[in-house]
Motif scaffolding. Structure first.
Motif, PDB file in Angstrom:
ATOM      1  N   SER A  33      12.255  -8.813  -1.368  1.00  0.00           N
ATOM      2  CA  SER A  33      11.365  -8.346  -0.313  1.00  0.00           C
ATOM      3  C   SER A  33      11.394  -6.825  -0.189  1.00  0.00           C
ATOM      4  CB  SER A  33      11.753  -8.987   1.015  1.00  0.00           C
ATOM      5  OG  SER A  33      10.982  -8.488   2.078  1.00  0.00           O
ATOM      6  N   LEU A  34      12.585  -6.256  -0.183  1.00  0.00           N
ATOM      7  CA  LEU A  34      12.698  -4.802  -0.090  1.00  0.00           C
ATOM      8  C   LEU A  34      12.125  -4.115  -1.327  1.00  0.00           C
ATOM      9  CD1 LEU A  34      16.335  -4.532   1.356  1.00  0.00           C
ATOM     10  CD2 LEU A  34      14.194  -4.163   2.598  1.00  0.00           C
ATOM     11  N   ALA A  36       9.735  -5.258  -3.293  1.00  0.00           N
ATOM     12  CA  ALA A  36       8.274  -5.387  -3.295  1.00  0.00           C
ATOM     13  C   ALA A  36       7.613  -4.338  -2.418  1.00  0.00           C
ATOM     14  CB  ALA A  36       7.869  -6.785  -2.836  1.00  0.00           C
ATOM     15  N   ASP A  37       8.319  -3.881  -1.404  1.00  0.00           N
ATOM     16  CA  ASP A  37       7.782  -2.867  -0.495  1.00  0.00           C
ATOM     17  C   ASP A  37       8.115  -1.448  -0.927  1.00  0.00           C
ATOM     18  OD1 ASP A  37       6.604  -4.729   1.178  1.00  0.00           O
ATOM     19  OD2 ASP A  37       8.363  -4.879   2.495  1.00  0.00           O
ATOM     20  N   SER A  38       8.707  -1.305  -2.101  1.00  0.00           N
ATOM     21  CA  SER A  38       9.130   0.016  -2.578  1.00  0.00           C
ATOM     22  C   SER A  38       8.252   0.480  -3.734  1.00  0.00           C
ATOM     23  CB  SER A  38      10.597  -0.024  -3.025  1.00  0.00           C
ATOM     24  OG  SER A  38      11.429  -0.490  -1.987  1.00  0.00           O
ATOM     25  N   ASP A  39       7.951   1.758  -3.735  1.00  0.00           N
ATOM     26  CA  ASP A  39       7.123   2.332  -4.803  1.00  0.00           C
ATOM     27  C   ASP A  39       7.940   2.823  -5.984  1.00  0.00           C
ATOM     28  OD1 ASP A  39       4.762   1.904  -3.363  1.00  0.00           O
ATOM     29  OD2 ASP A  39       4.925   3.832  -2.327  1.00  0.00           O
ATOM     30  N   TYR A  44      13.633   1.965  -3.220  1.00  0.00           N
ATOM     31  CA  TYR A  44      14.348   0.716  -2.999  1.00  0.00           C
ATOM     32  C   TYR A  44      15.800   0.978  -2.591  1.00  0.00           C
ATOM     33  CZ  TYR A  44      16.934  -3.558  -3.742  1.00  0.00           C
ATOM     34  OH  TYR A  44      17.774  -4.635  -3.561  1.00  0.00           O
ATOM     35  N   LYS A  47      15.792   1.972   0.980  1.00  0.00           N
ATOM     36  CA  LYS A  47      15.509   0.839   1.864  1.00  0.00           C
ATOM     37  C   LYS A  47      16.718  -0.099   1.970  1.00  0.00           C
ATOM     38  CE  LYS A  47      10.448   0.569   1.448  1.00  0.00           C
ATOM     39  NZ  LYS A  47      10.176   0.642   2.904  1.00  0.00           N
TER      40      LYS A  47
END
Length: 205
Positions: A33-34, A36-39, A44, A47
């Protein structure tokens, strides 16, 4: 400041075991989840670090007496002491094949009520795009504690006051220290552990 690896084998800093048990389903789901939200990988890492710092309480700050150790236990409980929180952060990083390890500082527990030197645990992580290791302290912020993620200037939880006998630790170990893990095994609660906090490391004893 110059960080040094205890082992030259980078694979040692990406392995799993009973403490850094990143194959646990809850850990892998959180990591996914983390991620997937990181560019980027750096985002990451930031996060993951901030999740452990901010979403997993330090047991002493919330008056939790249950003593937990492994990464999966810490995530499930939502709290842990510094060493336990470092186990979870390492698991989240290694879950995504990011080399990470453990560092230790020897600090005064409390200047007024417990002026004894004990070990404090934190992490180091390899930043691939910078080709360097940095230290991160996920202990959890509170009044007087303001640890942050930074690639430019290290900002850990506590200053190291060498004039008071405190010692910084610049070696990055691949495994949680065996003497610290023994403390978890030999004490049933945080209250018991607080009277038996680690004052030596197996790595350097």
């Amino acid at each position: 400041m110059s960080l040094a690896l205890y082992s030259d084998n980078i694979d040692e800093y990406m392995k799993k075991d009973d403490i850094v048990n990143f194959e646990n389903e809850n850990i892998t789901q959180l990591a996914d989840s983390l991620f997937a939200d990181s560019d980027s990988e750096v985002e990451y890492i930031k996060k993951a670090y901030e999740f452990v710092r901010d979403n997993i309480s330090h047991s002493a700050d919330v008056n939790e007496d249950i003593l937990i150790c492994s990464a999966s236990e810490v995530l499930a409980a939502g709290h842990g002491i510094c060493f336990a929180k470092s186990h979870l952060l390492a698991a989240l990083l290694r879950c995504k094949s990011i080399p990470s390890g453990f560092c230790y500082q020897k600090l005064i527990l409390d200047d007024e009520t417990a002026p004894v030197l004990v070990y404090h645990g934190l992490n180091a992580v390899y930043i691939k795009e910078c080709k360097t290791w940095i230290r991160l302290d996920a202990r959890g912020n509170k009044e007087g504690v303001n640890a942050q993620f930074s690639l430019d200037r290290e900002q850990l939880a506590f200053p190291v006051r060498t004039e008071k006998g405190e010692e910084d630790g610049f070696v990055i170990y691949p495994d949680p220290d065996i003497k610290i893990l023994e403390k978890f095994k030999n004490n049933k609660t945080r209250t018991e552990l607080w009277d038996d906090l680690p004052t030596e490391l197996g790595y350097i004893s």
